[in-house]
Enzyme design. Structure first.
Site, PDB file in Angstrom:
ATOM      1  N   ASP A  64       0.839  -1.195   0.000  1.00  0.00           N
ATOM      2  CA  ASP A  64       0.000   0.000   0.000  1.00  0.00           C
ATOM      3  C   ASP A  64       0.876   1.248   0.000  1.00  0.00           C
ATOM      4  O   ASP A  64       1.778   1.383   0.835  1.00  0.00           O
ATOM      5  CB  ASP A  64      -0.862  -0.047   1.280  1.00  0.00           C
ATOM      6  CG  ASP A  64      -1.901   1.043   1.324  1.00  0.00           C
ATOM      7  OD1 ASP A  64      -2.943   0.877   0.649  1.00  0.00           O
ATOM      8  OD2 ASP A  64      -1.682   2.053   2.011  1.00  0.00           O
ATOM      9  N   GLU A 116       1.270  -0.546  -5.045  1.00  0.00           N
ATOM     10  CA  GLU A 116       0.038   0.246  -5.175  1.00  0.00           C
ATOM     11  C   GLU A 116       0.390   1.723  -5.067  1.00  0.00           C
ATOM     12  O   GLU A 116       0.246   2.330  -4.022  1.00  0.00           O
ATOM     13  CB  GLU A 116      -0.975  -0.152  -4.084  1.00  0.00           C
ATOM     14  CG  GLU A 116      -2.336   0.514  -4.270  1.00  0.00           C
ATOM     15  CD  GLU A 116      -2.575   1.762  -3.407  1.00  0.00           C
ATOM     16  OE1 GLU A 116      -3.574   2.448  -3.664  1.00  0.00           O
ATOM     17  OE2 GLU A 116      -1.779   2.050  -2.501  1.00  0.00           O
TER      18      GLU A 116
END
Lengths: 666, 666
Positions: free
Chosen positions: A384, A413
């Site tokens: 993330d 990401e």
């Protein structure tokens, strides 16, 4: 003297792939060939020879593959990568005295010039090779010396001319080249070879807590397990779960990102950490670590890998906040600094201070998080916001993990500025999120795909196309109904070898934003439990299953090499093809980008990209509708009604049988 | 720890100019600015700072120029090069914590968020700068500490907000940045600064032996001296002479390259060396070394430099052949190996064997040849076929010479494959011959000029455009009469900052080839004496003088930067402009590429390249015809009759006066 010996006359330049002067490794997957090119030349009209060197990292011995000349002083060779791990490669070259002599001799013979002296010169060159061969050991020296003597003798010229065309002579000479004056390219370049799924993967994301089928009951790993057959049935091979850790209570967000959570609100899975633990713990409502391991095994039995989301941030209740205050920034008012994107505040999340004095311990702890989950069977991580942590930490961390576990894949990401996304990929991330979600027109799809597949980015950046994510419900999906979803799915699945969807929101065509102009979902699973009616008759699951089956059955779609766009005289239609290197598998896609109207146009096929000859009839087989058409030549008409299906995925079948192909014709 | 300190979070990539990963130096001339760009960014939303570092080679101290951000994480700075010699440059960058804080604060104030704590944080950042300033010495520390205290105090917020916008604070902070966590780009890049004539030069080539005005009398340096005023009058500033050394007798070539020379044939000046000496001697029929020095001085008085042709090859009579047999290849039949381009033989020329064991002595001898002529006043060399000698010898030789004589210029006479030509330029050749002679159409002129001026080639390759040479009488010049010559002259003189002609063949429009299909001149001066009627009324000398005067008076034409092509709807017309960086001098050229017919068309001017606004009228002044036109906007009509003159060379004069510019208007 070595490389400073002035007699070393060869030049080696512009080796490719070479990323940032060799600072970063190029990427490949097992089963692919690495093609290396270089400019190689020398002064005068002497001809060079060149060889690609490669070896496993750490191996003392180079393997050597002769490079072949292309036009404009470019040379090329390739090698098949058979194993996971890290490789090194470089280029070795020298002056090919015998080749130059041989080439000149042919020109002289052709011009009818007397070559008696030239044959003596050739004899000398072979004699020198004989001496080198003698030095190398083995029997080649004697053989070469015999041939050298023949050229130096008064044997008939015809006999000499036939010798110098003898393949055995040429092979032996190639084996015993003059390496004293050869040069090596000054840099050793690196290559990371990953397993096939690094290149070709089909991702499905879901919130485990929304799998119970009942909005009032928190879903569990057991519930996810029950969903596995359907996910496998749709053709996905990676199931990615948002963070599975305990969720903080302090400043917990409520439904639709409300600042204050209600008593039953489960909070955001990205607000990681509570009294039950942090990044290595499992949220009790999902089950136990044992349940998780069971899920990993059950998925594996169906060919699915579980991908975990690693979000390096803490809720105020995370044990790190208490145990390692030195890893966080303290504000002058005594509070720990929360995440900000001014003027927005994320008070439920504390970022790490990567400039803290104790950064080594912090890095080690983060490495430990990954190692923990690797020990529990995870081999795929979706990271993330990796771009809000130091690039050099990722460089180090990924290398550390690959040292023992070269099969671990990392998906970055990062939806951020282009150079930042590329830098993460250079640093080792296996795959990367992209701008695909916002590329809707023919011109920008084409331009973006060219950047990803036809510039040096293709050697380090592996795109993973997502039409939606829990954070991204695009305007396009909000407005364009079923045809819009189908179109985006086909584009993602056929333009990129790796793609993923966030479900069941995708297959159930969830399309209501939190408010007009927002890309957030209304009633987002990020902040609440949802129950999904998976059996809805309008679900796209069958269509998705079909598309994923086509991907599995057609290797052309499993790589981003050989993507070619085909001209079509309607801006609402886009046509592109992918082909395997040997053109044994060729897929041509035509997509109607207009989700509301039938569009038609004439394609001018790039027959070369399709491996077709101009006058040859060929069959196109629409793998979606199963219809077959016979086409001839480059120009052909297509029409697509988005209310039926907005795309063709044609397999090109060359070489139709004719009467001459049957036995009885003869 | 230094660069391995994990807290160093900034990334510096893609510095330009950087040639082959810094292996070769970029080139510039005194008076130009070097503009350096780099991608600079860090993780998160922190903002970086970046500085260009530069210094003279060998200097212990770097100068530092702040880089300014451009879009897409690109940063730029430039510095003015004031002296000849070698420079180094690199990039330094770090995280700009204060700048990030400042930027965030503005966003928060704009959003009406309370910033009390933020001001305290700013105070801390300034306090840290104060401590660094204290460490650096000087009085800045005390001032910064005062300001830090103000932000930490309970002074009114308005006072604090006005402080943090204070230019003095921001300047002091920039002076005392946090360098502990700064990073330097890993490579130090090199720059060679040469004198202005490296960039802007106008060459005239002639055969001294053909300057007597009488075919039967060998011309001398004294004859050349008499021609100097006319050459200066035409506007040339470099006079380049083919080799001036003794010419061999053995295998001497006759008129029109006949295999056997007649008794009076003077031989080719490139068959260097006889009993009178070799590369450091003067051909007795031209005069003495003293005569040569006198010529150099006389030329200098007229602003002309003498360029010598260095051809590293020997006639069979060259003293080297006797004194240094080890520098040549001996054939099995006992003969010295002559030059070949199979099946062609050049038996009057022996090449050196650069792979001989004695290569060091050979290199030293060659260096000595250049040094000899430098001692005799020569500062410009045209090197004959440098690509048939080792690249690394040139790298070394040019560096050796530049060490003591940074003002020496080298023109590479290589008409060969593109990468070979580029490699010579990278190795240090000041200027290079090009493919210009064979670029006759709009598309190929445009494409080639874009390659030379808008790719990285422009940082190392300085083109010198020659419409003709003693070896190259192009088909175009053979066929297209006066208009063809005028057109090629204008193209060469305005597309390239450096160009040259081989005269008097050029101005007298000599156009007869040795035979159909040949690019050799009939009765070439390479093999015989010629007498030229310089007073012919159709001589182009006045036109050439005019064009060269335009070049001298318009700095836009003295550089290849800022070349822009303008669209024109007729493939026989080409339009392009050059402009100084400040747009104070802007030249627009329109050339009719059809030497036989009047051509007309509409130009769509790139007004931005011309420094013009869309609605502003401007004057164009044709510097060839002296006609003036008033134009407005981008579209304009042009027509050129090649029988009059096939080109416009317009100077754009912006900002016409209007009534408002006169005093009485107010």
């Amino acid at each position: 003297m070595s490389d400073r010996d002035g007699r070393k006359r060869v030049i080696i330049e512009r080796v490719s792939p070479e990323i940032d002067c060799g600072q970063y490794a190029a990427k490949i997957t097992v089963g692919e060939r690495l093609t290396v090119e270089a400019d190689v030349f020398c002064d005068g009209h002497d001809r060079p020879w060149a060889a690609l060197l490669f070896r496993r990292e750490g191996s003392p011995r180079w393997s050597e593959i002769p490079m072949q000349p292309l036009p404009n002083d470019r040379w090329r060779a390739s090698f098949l990568v058979t194993d996971q791990g890290r490789y090194e490669y470089s280029v070795l070259a020298g002056v090919d005295h015998f080749g130059t002599w041989h080439h000149d001799l042919r020109k002289k013979i052709h011009a009818g010039v007397d070559v008696a002296v030239d044959l003596l010169i050739g004899g000398r060159l072979i004699q020198r090779a004989a001496e080198r061969a003698e030095r190398d050991g083995g029997g080649d020296g004697r053989q070469l010396a015999e041939w050298a003597a023949l050229l130096g003798s008064d044997a008939p010229v015809a006999e000499k001319l036939s010798l110098i065309q003898d393949g055995r002579l040429l092979s032996l000479l190639a084996c015993h080249r003059d390496r004293d004056l050869a040069l090596r390219y000054p840099r050793v370049l690196r290559l990371i070879a990953e397993r096939e799924r690094a290149r070709f993967s089909t991702w499905y994301e879901l919130f485990p807590r929304s799998t119970s089928g009942d909005e009032s009951r928190h879903g569990t790993f057991r519930d996810v397990e029950r969903r596995l057959p359907a996910i496998a049935g749709m053709g996905f091979d990676i199931l990615y779960l948002p963070p599975i850790h305990p969720i903080g209570l302090t400043k917990r967000k409520g439904k639709n990102n409300a600042l204050v959570a209600g008593p039953d609100d489960p909070g955001s899975p990205w607000a990681i950490g509570g009294p039950e633990g942090g990044h290595t713990a499992v949220h009790p409502q999902l089950g136990t670590l044992a349940d998780f391991r069971r899920l990993v095994r059950a998925a594996a039995d169906l060919g699915i890998e579980i991908a975990l989301d690693i979000a390096l941030q803490c809720s105020p209740d995370h044990p790190y906040v208490r145990d390692h205050p030195e890893w966080f920034t303290r504000r002058p008012d005594g509070a720990v600094q929360y995440a900000e994107n001014p003027p927005k505040k994320y008070e439920d999340i504390y970022p790490f201070n990567f400039e803290c004095d104790d950064w080594r311990a912090l890095w080690a702890e983060i490495l430990g998080i990954f190692q923990h989950w690797i020990e529990h069977g995870v081999r795929v991580f979706r990271v993330d916001n990796p771009h809000t942590k130091p690039f050099r930490m990722w460089d180090w961390l990924i290398e550390q993990i690959h040292r023992d576990h070269p099969d671990v894949l990392f998906l970055a990401e990062a939806f951020t500025r282009p150079k930042v996304m590329y830098r993460l990929a250079k640093g080792g991330f296996t795959q990367s999120y992209t701008y695909f979600a916002w590329r809707n027109e023919k011109w920008d799809l084409t331009e973006y795909l060219r950047e990803l597949t036809a510039t040096e980015a293709r050697d380090f950046f592996r795109p993973n196309f997502w039409p939606n994510t829990p954070d991204i419900l695009t305007e396009f999906l909000q407005r364009n109904g079923r045809a819009g979803f189908l179109q985006r799915l086909v584009l993602a699945a056929t333009l990129a070898a790796s793609y993923g969807i966030y479900g069941p929101a995708f297959e159930l065509m969830e399309s209501t934003p939190r408010h007009e102009g927002s890309e957030e979902y209304l009633n987002s699973e990020k902040y609440q439990l949802r129950a999904w009616d998976l059996d809805r008759p309008d679900s796209l699951s069958d269509f998705i299953a079909r598309v994923n089956q086509i991907r599995r059955e057609n290797p052309a779609l499993q790589s981003n090499r050989n993507l070619a766009f085909h001209t079509i005289n309607n801006d609402q239609l886009i046509a592109y093809s992918k082909a395997t290197e040997d053109r044994a598998n060729v897929i041509l896609c035509v997509v109607n980008l207009d989700p509301h109207h039938t569009q038609s146009g004439w394609i001018a096929l790039d027959l070369n990209a399709l491996g077709l000859a101009g006058d040859q009839p060929f069959q196109v087989h629409d793998l979606l509708s199963n219809a077959r058409f016979q086409w001839t030549g480059a120009r052909t008409f297509v029409e697509l009604d988005p209310r039926v299906v907005p795309a063709h995925i044609f397999r090109i079948r060359r070489r139709l049988r004719s009467e001459r192909d049957f036995d009885y014709y003869l």
